[in-house]
Enzyme design. Structure first.
Site, short mmCIF file in Angstrom:
data_model
loop_
_atom_site.label_atom_id
_atom_site.label_comp_id
_atom_site.label_asym_id
_atom_site.label_seq_id
_atom_site.Cartn_x
_atom_site.Cartn_y
_atom_site.Cartn_z
CG MET A 51 -1.90 1.08 1.34
SD MET A 51 -2.87 0.88 2.86
CE MET A 51 -3.97 2.28 2.76
CG HIS A 122 -2.62 -4.68 -0.31
ND1 HIS A 122 -3.39 -3.69 -0.86
CD2 HIS A 122 -3.35 -5.82 -0.43
CE1 HIS A 122 -4.53 -4.19 -1.29
NE2 HIS A 122 -4.54 -5.48 -1.04
CG ASP A 247 13.93 5.14 9.02
OD1 ASP A 247 13.23 5.98 8.43
OD2 ASP A 247 14.10 3.98 8.60
CG ASP A 291 13.70 -1.23 9.73
OD1 ASP A 291 13.92 -0.13 9.19
OD2 ASP A 291 13.72 -1.41 10.96
CG LEU A 299 18.35 5.53 7.54
CD1 LEU A 299 17.49 6.73 7.88
CD2 LEU A 299 19.76 5.70 8.10
CG ASP A 306 21.99 -5.81 4.54
OD1 ASP A 306 20.94 -5.33 4.07
OD2 ASP A 306 23.11 -5.61 4.04
#
Length: 323
Positions: A51, A122, A247, A291, A299, A306
């Site tokens: 979304m 979504h 962030d 993330d 960030l 990672d």
């Protein structure tokens, strides 16, 4: 569920690679060099955003991809990889039909008989739609923080008339159209109401009852990895809200689910158990909802995994499965 802050962060792309786009919005990601075949799957890998999502905002030299740095890394490791563009705000069915057109395009371009689909938020139910209407075209589905059983954040927004009105003005009539214009596809439809209903817990229950799948567990356990149609299913998610104080946008929107669920067993937008789909690779990464796709601009928490590596490892997982 991908909220409006994504559309605001445009930064320099570090990943080395090139991207070619088609009229449908499908983007082929190629590498300037290939360092290994670690991620070289049998079938193409096709990504679908969530979304308020996008393929890329800005230009190739100065812009931001939704799956930030992930697709170029996969290409450098041998993957045949594509990013799809669907309506930022629409129902699962509408987004699914848009995605189906691009899946057909990938099959035509590559000569492959199937694709590996990966969807975030979504994008999880959206890639499910392809399995529902054309299972013969799907090798695997991977939902990353997918709203498989919905997000109560959407139910709460739908129940709050004032919040819905503000979101409609900002989201449906401002942010989403800007996204489609920047992507060069302003004809894509947008409906906040249909979008929220699709990712709500109520709407997701109705969708799953209409289109049941053994890959969706009845509880908080694992679903069936390989269903009777031969399609493989995977999922993973995080359970963090604040991972990097710099962030700011991520931190702000990641407070929504804790407010709705009154707990922190979620990634800030989707509860942990509601993301379970097929083989659950892991459901408690130190990652927030953004993330998980390496936003914003990579960030993340200091000791968090990672995201680029997680997707690379998953591509290798698909490769080893013969997919």
């Amino acid at each position: 569920m991908k909220l409006t802050m994504n559309a605001l962060g445009i930064g320099l792309i570090i990943g080395l690679g090139t991207m070619s786009a088609s009229a449908s919005g499908l983007q082929k990601v190629s590498a300037n060099y290939v360092s290994s075949d670690y991620a070289k799957t049998k079938y193409p890998i096709v990504f679908n955003h969530g979304m308020f999502g996008f393929t890329r905002l800005g230009t190739q030299s100065f812009g931001m991809d939704y799956f930030y740095q992930i697709l170029p890394d996969l290409a450098r490791n041998g993957a045949n990889v594509y990013a799809t563009q669907v309506s930022p705000l629409e129902s699962t069915e509408v987004r699914g039909e848009q995605l189906l057109q691009q899946v057909d395009e990938v099959l035509a371009l590559t000569g492959s008989s199937k694709v590996n689909l990966i969807g975030h938020s979504h994008g999880g139910p959206t890639i499910r739609y392809i399995e529902i209407v054309a299972p013969q075209k799907v090798a695997s589905l991977t939902a990353v923080a997918g709203t498989i059983k919905g997000s109560k954040v959407a139910d709460d927004l739908l129940a709050n008339q004032a919040a819905s009105s503000v979101m409609t003005v900002l989201g449906q009539y401002l942010i989403a159209p800007i996204i489609t214009i920047l992507e060069g596809n302003p004809s894509l439809s947008n409906s906040l109401d249909r979008s929220l209903k699709s990712i709500s817990e109520k709407g997701s229950t109705e969708f799953n009852n209409k289109y049941p799948s053994a890959a969706i567990p009845t509880d908080c356990g694992q679903g069936q990895k390989v269903t009777t149609n031969g399609v493989y299913h995977y999922s993973w998610t995080g359970t963090a809200q604040i991972t990097n104080l710099f962030d700011i946008a991520d931190t702000a929107i990641s407070q929504l689910a804790p407010l709705s669920y009154k707990n922190k067993d979620n990634d800030g937008l989707v509860s942990r158990c509601n993301t379970h789909f097929g083989q659950v690779i892991r459901d408690n990464y130190n990652q927030s909802h953004l993330d998980e796709v390496n936003l914003i601009l990579g960030l993340k928490g200091l000791f968090a995994p990672d995201p680029v590596v997680l997707f690379r490892q998953h591509a290798n997982r698909l490769k080893l499965e013969g997919l």
